[in-house]
Design a protein around this motif. Structure first.
Motif, short mmCIF file in Angstrom:
data_model
loop_
_atom_site.label_atom_id
_atom_site.label_comp_id
_atom_site.label_asym_id
_atom_site.label_seq_id
_atom_site.Cartn_x
_atom_site.Cartn_y
_atom_site.Cartn_z
N THR A 188 58.23 -51.87 53.94
CA THR A 188 57.81 -50.75 55.67
C THR A 188 56.35 -50.00 55.02
OG1 THR A 188 59.54 -50.03 54.85
CG2 THR A 188 59.66 -51.22 56.69
N GLY A 189 55.72 -50.75 54.56
CA GLY A 189 54.56 -50.08 53.95
C GLY A 189 54.42 -49.22 52.01
N TYR A 190 54.05 -48.12 51.96
CA TYR A 190 54.89 -47.56 50.22
C TYR A 190 55.78 -47.97 49.78
CZ TYR A 190 49.77 -46.19 50.84
OH TYR A 190 48.84 -45.96 51.41
N ASP A 191 56.21 -48.21 49.60
CA ASP A 191 57.34 -48.51 48.71
C ASP A 191 57.80 -47.21 47.79
OD1 ASP A 191 60.40 -48.96 47.62
OD2 ASP A 191 60.05 -51.54 47.47
N LEU A 192 57.79 -45.82 48.13
CA LEU A 192 58.14 -44.91 47.27
C LEU A 192 59.20 -45.08 46.22
CD1 LEU A 192 57.77 -41.57 51.06
CD2 LEU A 192 55.96 -43.25 49.05
N LYS A 193 60.35 -45.20 46.36
CA LYS A 193 61.15 -45.29 45.20
C LYS A 193 61.02 -45.57 43.62
CE LYS A 193 62.96 -49.92 45.48
NZ LYS A 193 62.56 -50.32 46.68
N HIS A 194 59.29 -46.51 43.85
CA HIS A 194 59.25 -46.91 42.27
C HIS A 194 58.19 -45.62 42.12
CE1 HIS A 194 59.99 -50.69 42.58
NE2 HIS A 194 59.61 -51.21 43.28
N LEU A 195 57.72 -44.61 42.82
CA LEU A 195 57.17 -43.35 41.97
C LEU A 195 58.39 -42.61 41.52
CD1 LEU A 195 55.12 -41.81 44.72
CD2 LEU A 195 54.14 -42.96 43.41
#
Ligand SMILES: Cc1cc2nc3c(=O)[nH]c(=O)nc-3n(C[C@H](O)[C@H](O)[C@H](O)COP(=O)(O)OP(=O)(O)OC[C@H]3O[C@@H](n4cnc5c(N)ncnc54)[C@H](O)[C@@H]3O)c2cc1C
Length: 507
Positions: A188-195
């Motif tokens: 569902t779009g950018y996988d922010l957890k990886h930031l």
């Protein structure tokens, strides 16, 4: 700042806001005591709501925050500066295991859970949490996530990033970002957890995570193998993969000097082979020797034996949920073929869990043995596994030419292409005198890493230690994108300033 301290006391309770020098001292320096800071206060919130309240209070006061977990990091990432203006937020009291879902094979843990506790909780549910580091009795999940920790299980299970499904994060504004999902598929779009994984606390505070669990292995085939060169060890790795496929769990390399230091500083460890330095014996022995130094016999460690160790050692392990006999047969057939192919000189297979532990102790004590030997220059680097032998050969030669006699204490997770390419002073040279050449040694080693398109930090991170090195080896465009991410999430630069990235170039 008294007003801020009062607000923090209201948020977490006066007993959990430490300001006295003796109370803050354990939080003020890193594990190696390379960095010494002086925090304004150490705050110990107990849950996510308290973390958010602490962050909001610091943000309102414009005070910088330094997240801290188990404080075992090796790059000074969790150490405050000496300005008495930064607040250390220690996550140790967020130590609940929130849920174990055996149908979904996930465990939901708070950031302050000690890694060994998470492993034990998984074991109690007949599952495996495969992250494993020598510091696992002290480091915590939030620190593991923030450094994207590696360790000895990466070859099979991946590093911390690959074990993570969901995160809960308190942003520098104090808002709670709830991404605590246990989904293996979610496009569902950018996988922010990886930031936030591997960000070393520069983008926010991780408060909880959903981590993957695996079937608990019921059998292991563990062997210590002697060979002549890293090149042979890489060839053995290929053979082991062909024999064991995904069951190959660990493949660790260490040199004779590493073993020599372990045997010197850990008298309970015993030389693994009866005839050190002998040519291929044509057979694979079963059973590690006991503490007397003989397989089942009596005797003292022979100093000459230590001087004639094999050049290189590999500790390899297969593990599986199958029958123990299958893995024993697999290990023996691999080593038999390796001996016939001339890849290895000798090998010993553990035939009990005590023997397995004894073999692992030879590898796991290398780092500490080197520390006991004296100060040294460390490099935590990675190159493609296919290039590792050439990297070692080339860099060894460059070092010998530039710093004659420097002792190379090379070991690491060969299966992941990760080497701890460490250097001790030449015999007879004061380690402090050798250490004075740190910058030149680092440049030589890291330039060599760059030529092999490797990384100057495979698993320990950047922290303060390698922040300036990073600007030398990352491209301008990568650094600019990292800076843009930092500015977007932490525009005031309050979250762990001075770590990973330096100060912005313009105000
Ligand atoms: C003997 C020994 C062996 C080791 N072996 C390995 C190894 O094999 N592989 C490996 O990868 N590392 C290894 N390490 C390094 C270290 O243990 C790992 O980096 C570990 O993941 C750090 O966890 P910690 O809880 O101690 O984190 P800390 O040291 O407390 O913090 C590390 C970084 O994470 C940040 N941080 C901590 N908690 C949070 C949070 N909740 N939210 C946001 N940021 C946070 C800190 O600000 C800091 O930048 C070893 C260390 C020692 C002492």
């Amino acid at each position: 700042m008294t007003a801020l301290i009062d607000v923090l006391r209201q948020a977490v309770g006066a007993a959990h806001v430490l300001t006295e020098p003796a109370d803050v001292e354990p939080f003020a320096h890193d594990w190696r005591r390379r960095y010494q800071g002086r925090p304004l206060a150490v705050v110990r919130p107990a849950d996510t709501a308290q973390v958010a309240a602490v962050v909001r209070a610091c943000a309102e006061a414009g005070v910088a925050m330094v997240p801290q977990g188990g404080n075992t990091g090796l790059c000074g990432g969790a150490t405050p500066d000496a300005s008495v203006s930064q607040v250390v937020i220690s996550l140790g009291r967020l130590n609940r295991i929130r849920a174990i879902d055996t149908d979904n094979d996930t465990i939901t843990v708070e950031a302050g859970c000690v890694l060994a506790t998470v492993q034990a909780a998984a074991r109690a549910a007949n599952r495996l949490f495969p992250l494993s580091l020598a510091s696992e009795g002290s480091c915590v999940v939030g620190g593991n996530l923030s450094t994207n920790a590696g360790g000895t299980g990466v070859l099979r299970y991946g590093n911390t990033r690959e074990l993570t499904l969901g995160l809960e994060v308190v942003l520098p504004s104090g808002e709670v970002l709830d991404m605590l999902r246990g989904l293996r598929k979610d496009n569902t779009g950018y996988d922010l957890k990886h930031l936030f994984i591997g960000a070393e606390g520069t983008l926010g505070l991780i408060t909880a995570a959903v981590m993957k669990l695996y079937p608990a292995p019921t059998a292991a085939g563990t062997a210590l193998v002697a060979c002549d060169t890293p090149r042979q060890a890489v060839a053995l790795l290929g053979l082991a993969r062909r024999h064991g496929g995904a069951r190959l769990t660990a493949f660790e390399l260490f040199s004779s000097l590493c073993l020599e230091l372990v045997l010197k500083h850990y008298p309970a460890c015993v030389p693994p082979f009866a005839t050190p330095g002998a040519p291929a014996s044509g057979h694979v022995a079963s059973g590690h020797r006991d503490a007397s130094g003989e397989r089942g016999g009596a005797g003292k460690r022979d100093a000459r034996a230590l001087a004639s160790l094999h050049p290189q050692y590999v500790l390899l392990e297969f593990s599986d949920a199958g029958a123990p006999a299958d893995l024993a047969a697999l290990t023996e057939s691999l080593l038999g073929e390796a001996l016939e192919a001339g890849l290895i000189r000798d090998a010993v297979i553990a035939s009990s869990s005590a023997q397995r532990d004894a073999l692992w102790a030879l590898r796991e004590n290398v780092s500490e043995a080197q520390a006991l030997e004296g100060r040294n220059i460390k490099h935590d680097v990675s190159v493609p596994t296919s290039a590792i032998a050439e990297f070692i050969e080339t860099t060894d030669a460059l070092l010998e030419a530039a710093f004659p006699g420097a002792r190379r204490v090379t070991f690491g997770h060969l299966g992941d292409g990760n080497l701890h390419y460490n250097l001790a002073a030449p015999i007879g040279v004061d380690p402090l005198v050798f250490e004075a050449q740190l910058d030149a040694v680092n440049e030589l080693v890291h330039d060599s890493v760059a030529r092999f398109r490797g990384s100057i930090s495979a698993e320990h991170g950047i922290g303060q230690l390698k922040r300036d090195e990073l600007t030398r080896y990352k491209s301008a465009i990568e650094l600019a994108l990292m800076r843009a991410v930092k500015d977007a999430i932490d525009p005031r630069g309050l979250m762990n300033p001075g770590k990973v990235l330096g100060a912005p170039s313009s105000p």
